[in-house]
Motif scaffolding. Structure first.
Motif, PDB file in Angstrom:
ATOM      1  N   VAL A   1       9.756   3.818  -4.528  1.00 28.83           N
ATOM      2  CA  VAL A   1       8.828   4.415  -5.486  1.00 28.83           C
ATOM      3  C   VAL A   1       9.492   4.665  -6.838  1.00 28.83           C
ATOM      4  CG1 VAL A   1       7.264   6.341  -5.940  1.00 28.83           C
ATOM      5  CG2 VAL A   1       7.533   5.480  -3.606  1.00 28.83           C
ATOM      6  N   PHE A   2      10.714   5.164  -6.826  1.00 28.75           N
ATOM      7  CA  PHE A   2      11.435   5.509  -8.055  1.00 28.75           C
ATOM      8  C   PHE A   2      12.771   4.767  -8.096  1.00 28.75           C
ATOM      9  CE2 PHE A   2       8.983   9.319  -6.775  1.00 28.75           C
ATOM     10  CZ  PHE A   2       8.134   9.438  -7.871  1.00 28.75           C
ATOM     11  N   PRO A   3      12.772   3.470  -8.363  1.00 22.83           N
ATOM     12  CA  PRO A   3      14.017   2.682  -8.299  1.00 22.83           C
ATOM     13  C   PRO A   3      15.132   3.208  -9.193  1.00 22.83           C
ATOM     14  CG  PRO A   3      12.110   1.243  -8.468  1.00 22.83           C
ATOM     15  CD  PRO A   3      11.612   2.627  -8.702  1.00 22.83           C
ATOM     16  N   LEU A   4      14.805   3.720 -10.379  1.00 21.49           N
ATOM     17  CA  LEU A   4      15.846   4.256 -11.254  1.00 21.49           C
ATOM     18  C   LEU A   4      16.548   5.434 -10.600  1.00 21.49           C
ATOM     19  CD1 LEU A   4      14.423   4.264 -14.907  1.00 21.49           C
ATOM     20  CD2 LEU A   4      16.249   2.839 -13.972  1.00 21.49           C
ATOM     21  N   GLN A   5      15.776   6.336 -10.027  1.00 20.18           N
ATOM     22  CA  GLN A   5      16.373   7.487  -9.364  1.00 20.18           C
ATOM     23  C   GLN A   5      17.205   7.061  -8.151  1.00 20.18           C
ATOM     24  OE1 GLN A   5      13.469  10.622  -8.680  1.00 20.18           O
ATOM     25  NE2 GLN A   5      12.385  10.102 -10.581  1.00 20.18           N
ATOM     26  N   GLY A   6      16.805   5.962  -7.510  1.00 21.15           N
ATOM     27  CA  GLY A   6      17.570   5.449  -6.385  1.00 21.15           C
ATOM     28  C   GLY A   6      18.939   4.918  -6.784  1.00 21.15           C
ATOM     29  N   LEU A   7      19.112   4.589  -8.075  1.00 21.78           N
ATOM     30  CA  LEU A   7      20.394   4.069  -8.570  1.00 21.78           C
ATOM     31  C   LEU A   7      21.352   5.175  -8.988  1.00 21.78           C
ATOM     32  CD1 LEU A   7      19.220   1.069 -10.804  1.00 21.78           C
ATOM     33  CD2 LEU A   7      20.324   0.932  -8.557  1.00 21.78           C
ATOM     34  N   GLU A   8      20.874   6.390  -9.117  1.00 19.92           N
ATOM     35  CA  GLU A   8      21.687   7.472  -9.664  1.00 19.92           C
ATOM     36  C   GLU A   8      22.968   7.717  -8.864  1.00 19.92           C
ATOM     37  OE1 GLU A   8      18.873  10.577 -12.049  1.00 19.92           O
ATOM     38  OE2 GLU A   8      18.677  10.588  -9.862  1.00 19.92           O
ATOM     39  N   LYS A   9      22.906   7.530  -7.561  1.00 15.24           N
ATOM     40  CA  LYS A   9      24.074   7.803  -6.716  1.00 15.24           C
ATOM     41  C   LYS A   9      25.236   6.859  -7.012  1.00 15.24           C
ATOM     42  CE  LYS A   9      22.075   5.040  -2.953  1.00 15.24           C
ATOM     43  NZ  LYS A   9      21.555   5.087  -1.562  1.00 15.24           N
ATOM     44  N   TYR A  10      24.954   5.736  -7.691  1.00 13.15           N
ATOM     45  CA  TYR A  10      26.007   4.770  -8.007  1.00 13.15           C
ATOM     46  C   TYR A  10      26.611   4.997  -9.392  1.00 13.15           C
ATOM     47  CZ  TYR A  10      23.779   2.254  -4.131  1.00 13.15           C
ATOM     48  OH  TYR A  10      23.241   1.909  -2.913  1.00 13.15           O
ATOM     49  N   LEU A  11      26.087   5.961 -10.132  1.00 11.87           N
ATOM     50  CA  LEU A  11      26.511   6.171 -11.512  1.00 11.87           C
ATOM     51  C   LEU A  11      27.547   7.274 -11.621  1.00 11.87           C
ATOM     52  CD1 LEU A  11      23.000   6.036 -13.236  1.00 11.87           C
ATOM     53  CD2 LEU A  11      24.607   4.157 -12.851  1.00 11.87           C
ATOM     54  N   ALA A  12      28.385   7.162 -12.653  1.00 13.44           N
ATOM     55  CA  ALA A  12      29.368   8.210 -12.920  1.00 13.44           C
ATOM     56  C   ALA A  12      28.641   9.498 -13.301  1.00 13.44           C
ATOM     57  CB  ALA A  12      30.307   7.778 -14.042  1.00 13.44           C
TER      58      ALA A  12
ATOM     59  N   SER B   1       0.839  -1.191   0.000  1.00 13.43           N
ATOM     60  CA  SER B   1       0.000   0.000   0.000  1.00 13.43           C
ATOM     61  C   SER B   1       0.878   1.246   0.000  1.00 13.43           C
ATOM     62  CB  SER B   1      -0.899   0.008   1.241  1.00 13.43           C
ATOM     63  OG  SER B   1      -1.498   1.273   1.409  1.00 13.43           O
ATOM     64  N   PHE B   2       0.487   2.243  -0.782  1.00 14.16           N
ATOM     65  CA  PHE B   2       1.269   3.475  -0.861  1.00 14.16           C
ATOM     66  C   PHE B   2       1.255   4.222   0.459  1.00 14.16           C
ATOM     67  CE2 PHE B   2       2.144   7.782  -2.778  1.00 14.16           C
ATOM     68  CZ  PHE B   2       3.444   7.472  -3.145  1.00 14.16           C
ATOM     69  N   SER B   3       0.201   4.054   1.263  1.00 14.37           N
ATOM     70  CA  SER B   3       0.157   4.679   2.579  1.00 14.37           C
ATOM     71  C   SER B   3       1.320   4.213   3.443  1.00 14.37           C
ATOM     72  CB  SER B   3      -1.176   4.354   3.271  1.00 14.37           C
ATOM     73  OG  SER B   3      -2.264   4.884   2.548  1.00 14.37           O
ATOM     74  N   GLU B   4       1.676   2.951   3.326  1.00 16.88           N
ATOM     75  CA  GLU B   4       2.816   2.423   4.079  1.00 16.88           C
ATOM     76  C   GLU B   4       4.135   2.996   3.567  1.00 16.88           C
ATOM     77  OE1 GLU B   4       2.454  -1.838   5.748  1.00 16.88           O
ATOM     78  OE2 GLU B   4       1.766  -1.910   3.670  1.00 16.88           O
ATOM     79  N   VAL B   5       4.253   3.068   2.255  1.00 16.79           N
ATOM     80  CA  VAL B   5       5.490   3.566   1.659  1.00 16.79           C
ATOM     81  C   VAL B   5       5.768   4.996   2.093  1.00 16.79           C
ATOM     82  CG1 VAL B   5       6.633   4.096  -0.533  1.00 16.79           C
ATOM     83  CG2 VAL B   5       5.287   2.014  -0.309  1.00 16.79           C
ATOM     84  N   LEU B   6       4.714   5.786   2.237  1.00 16.01           N
ATOM     85  CA  LEU B   6       4.888   7.190   2.620  1.00 16.01           C
ATOM     86  C   LEU B   6       5.450   7.351   4.027  1.00 16.01           C
ATOM     87  CD1 LEU B   6       1.617   8.665   1.079  1.00 16.01           C
ATOM     88  CD2 LEU B   6       3.957   9.172   0.363  1.00 16.01           C
ATOM     89  N   GLN B   7       5.440   6.286   4.815  1.00 17.74           N
ATOM     90  CA  GLN B   7       6.007   6.353   6.158  1.00 17.74           C
ATOM     91  C   GLN B   7       7.523   6.097   6.180  1.00 17.74           C
ATOM     92  OE1 GLN B   7       3.797   7.460   8.467  1.00 17.74           O
ATOM     93  NE2 GLN B   7       2.491   7.446   6.639  1.00 17.74           N
ATOM     94  N   LEU B   8       8.077   5.699   5.034  1.00 19.44           N
ATOM     95  CA  LEU B   8       9.507   5.421   4.968  1.00 19.44           C
ATOM     96  C   LEU B   8      10.305   6.712   4.988  1.00 19.44           C
ATOM     97  CD1 LEU B   8       9.420   2.739   2.110  1.00 19.44           C
ATOM     98  CD2 LEU B   8       9.572   2.311   4.571  1.00 19.44           C
ATOM     99  N   GLU B   9      11.542   6.624   5.459  1.00 19.66           N
ATOM    100  CA  GLU B   9      12.424   7.800   5.391  1.00 19.66           C
ATOM    101  C   GLU B   9      12.760   8.086   3.929  1.00 19.66           C
ATOM    102  OE1 GLU B   9      16.151   5.688   4.337  1.00 19.66           O
ATOM    103  OE2 GLU B   9      15.935   7.834   4.719  1.00 19.66           O
ATOM    104  N   ASP B  10      13.157   9.319   3.656  1.00 19.05           N
ATOM    105  CA  ASP B  10      13.196   9.823   2.282  1.00 19.05           C
ATOM    106  C   ASP B  10      14.007   8.954   1.324  1.00 19.05           C
ATOM    107  OD1 ASP B  10      11.648  11.833   3.223  1.00 19.05           O
ATOM    108  OD2 ASP B  10      13.164  13.408   3.113  1.00 19.05           O
ATOM    109  N   LYS B  11      15.204   8.542   1.712  1.00 12.72           N
ATOM    110  CA  LYS B  11      16.054   7.768   0.810  1.00 12.72           C
ATOM    111  C   LYS B  11      15.423   6.414   0.488  1.00 12.72           C
ATOM    112  CE  LYS B  11      20.478   9.868   2.075  1.00 12.72           C
ATOM    113  NZ  LYS B  11      21.846   9.629   2.615  1.00 12.72           N
ATOM    114  N   LYS B  12      14.864   5.775   1.496  1.00 13.93           N
ATOM    115  CA  LYS B  12      14.219   4.484   1.279  1.00 13.93           C
ATOM    116  C   LYS B  12      12.984   4.664   0.411  1.00 13.93           C
ATOM    117  CE  LYS B  12      13.349   0.076   2.043  1.00 13.93           C
ATOM    118  NZ  LYS B  12      14.160  -0.988   1.412  1.00 13.93           N
ATOM    119  N   LEU B  13      12.232   5.739   0.634  1.00 14.23           N
ATOM    120  CA  LEU B  13      11.036   5.997  -0.161  1.00 14.23           C
ATOM    121  C   LEU B  13      11.385   6.143  -1.637  1.00 14.23           C
ATOM    122  CD1 LEU B  13       8.030   8.219   0.684  1.00 14.23           C
ATOM    123  CD2 LEU B  13       9.223   8.610  -1.466  1.00 14.23           C
ATOM    124  N   THR B  14      12.450   6.893  -1.927  1.00 11.55           N
ATOM    125  CA  THR B  14      12.863   7.077  -3.317  1.00 11.55           C
ATOM    126  C   THR B  14      13.198   5.736  -3.960  1.00 11.55           C
ATOM    127  OG1 THR B  14      13.724   9.292  -2.894  1.00 11.55           O
ATOM    128  CG2 THR B  14      14.550   8.169  -4.846  1.00 11.55           C
ATOM    129  N   GLY B  15      13.901   4.874  -3.230  1.00  7.47           N
ATOM    130  CA  GLY B  15      14.274   3.573  -3.772  1.00  7.47           C
ATOM    131  C   GLY B  15      13.088   2.678  -4.054  1.00  7.47           C
TER     132      GLY B  15
END
Length: 287
Positions: free
Chosen positions: A48-59, A32-46
């Motif tokens: 909801v937006f998995p691609l954006q969560g990978l950006e920190k590992y890219l050149a 449920s998205f209600s549960e996801v919204l309770q996550l801390e920001d970095k975990k939430l990004t990973g």
């Protein structure tokens, strides 16, 4: 940030009511998205937006513009979830199956279909999409090639989702005829979701499927499955290779890849939103 804070306040009460339901949460945590919204920001990004969560590992010289081609707000994602929740007037259920197009139900509402190699995790993904409708029966098997028919699931009056048989290992003998006829004749088909296993990347059978979609002029999108099982380096390699392939070698493919985990529900909420959008059921607030 203000939008995120507002959404978290709206979702907080519902989440608290479920916080002590350990058994339920162990199997559908983050469904449920209600549960996801309770996550801390970095975990939430990973999640909801998995691609954006990978950006920190890219050149720094890697172009990630396509990571945000479809970039809905949290309000959009929350609204889209309502389509996947059954209610008294909104029924979500298996409708019928067919082995040939002349057996397929004649439906006028928008349609999306899911295709991929045997054992790519297609049925598991569809089960995750329908996790908020537990009465929907989606059979998941450990045996590759379990799906032998086209299975139609009606999402109320809004759209139909079609689970196609897997291609490759243990595919039905008439797979090509069945799928080609469906893709060419289904006038209400809005998008085909082509699943790729993140553990192995593109395979020969995937390229054959891509050639068929391109030849028929069918709009499609790549979905990268099992991202919770792939080592980070392998996942990034396959993400970049698929994004590059979509940009340089396709005409009908949506430029953004959708990585998902049917276990952790990463990417599931964004994929629900995209389905709602392409079927015409969610005009984007920020578009």
């Amino acid at each position: 940030m203000l939008q995120l804070q507002r959404m978290r306040r709206l979702a907080g009460a519902n989440c608290l009511l479920r916080r002590h339901s350990a058994t339920w949460r162990s199997s559908t945590k983050n469904a449920s998205f209600s549960e996801v919204l309770q996550l801390e920001d970095k975990k939430l990004t990973g999640v909801v937006f998995p691609l954006q969560g990978l950006e920190k590992y890219l050149a720094s010289n890697v172009n990630t513009a396509s990571f945000r081609t479809f970039n809905p707000g949290l309000d959009d994602i929350h609204r889209a979830e309502a389509l996947f929740k059954p209610s008294g007037r909104h029924t979500i259920d298996y409708f019928s199956s067919a082995v040939r197009m002349d057996h397929a139900p004649q439906l006028s509402q928008p349609e999306v279909c899911f295709v991929g190699r045997s054992n790519v995790g297609k049925s598991s993904l569809i089960k995750a999409l329908f996790s908020l409708a537990p009465d929907v029966e989606v059979r998941v098997s450990k045996t590759p090639g379990h799906t032998k028919k086209m299975n139609f699931f009606k999402v109320g009056k809004y759209f139909t989702l079609v689970d196609m048989p897997g291609y490759g290992y243990r595919a039905p003998q008439d797979f090509a005829d069945m799928v080609e006829a469906y893709l060419q004749e289904r006038q209400n088909l809005k998008r085909t979701f082509l699943l790729v296993d993140s553990l192995v990347g593109f395979q020969k059978a995937d390229h054959i499927a891509i050639e068929m979609l391109e030849e028929f002029g069918i709009p499609y999108v790549f979905v990268l499955t099992k991202i919770d099982k792939a080592p980070k380096g392998l996942l990034i390699k396959n993400v970049l290779e698929i994004q590059d392939f979509a940009e340089k070698h396709t005409q009908g493919c949506f430029p953004q890849l959708f990585p998902v985990s049917s276990i952790e529900y990463s990417g599931i909420h964004l994929l629900r939103c995209f389905i709602a959008h392409v079927t015409g059921n969610l005009p984007m607030m920020n578009s």
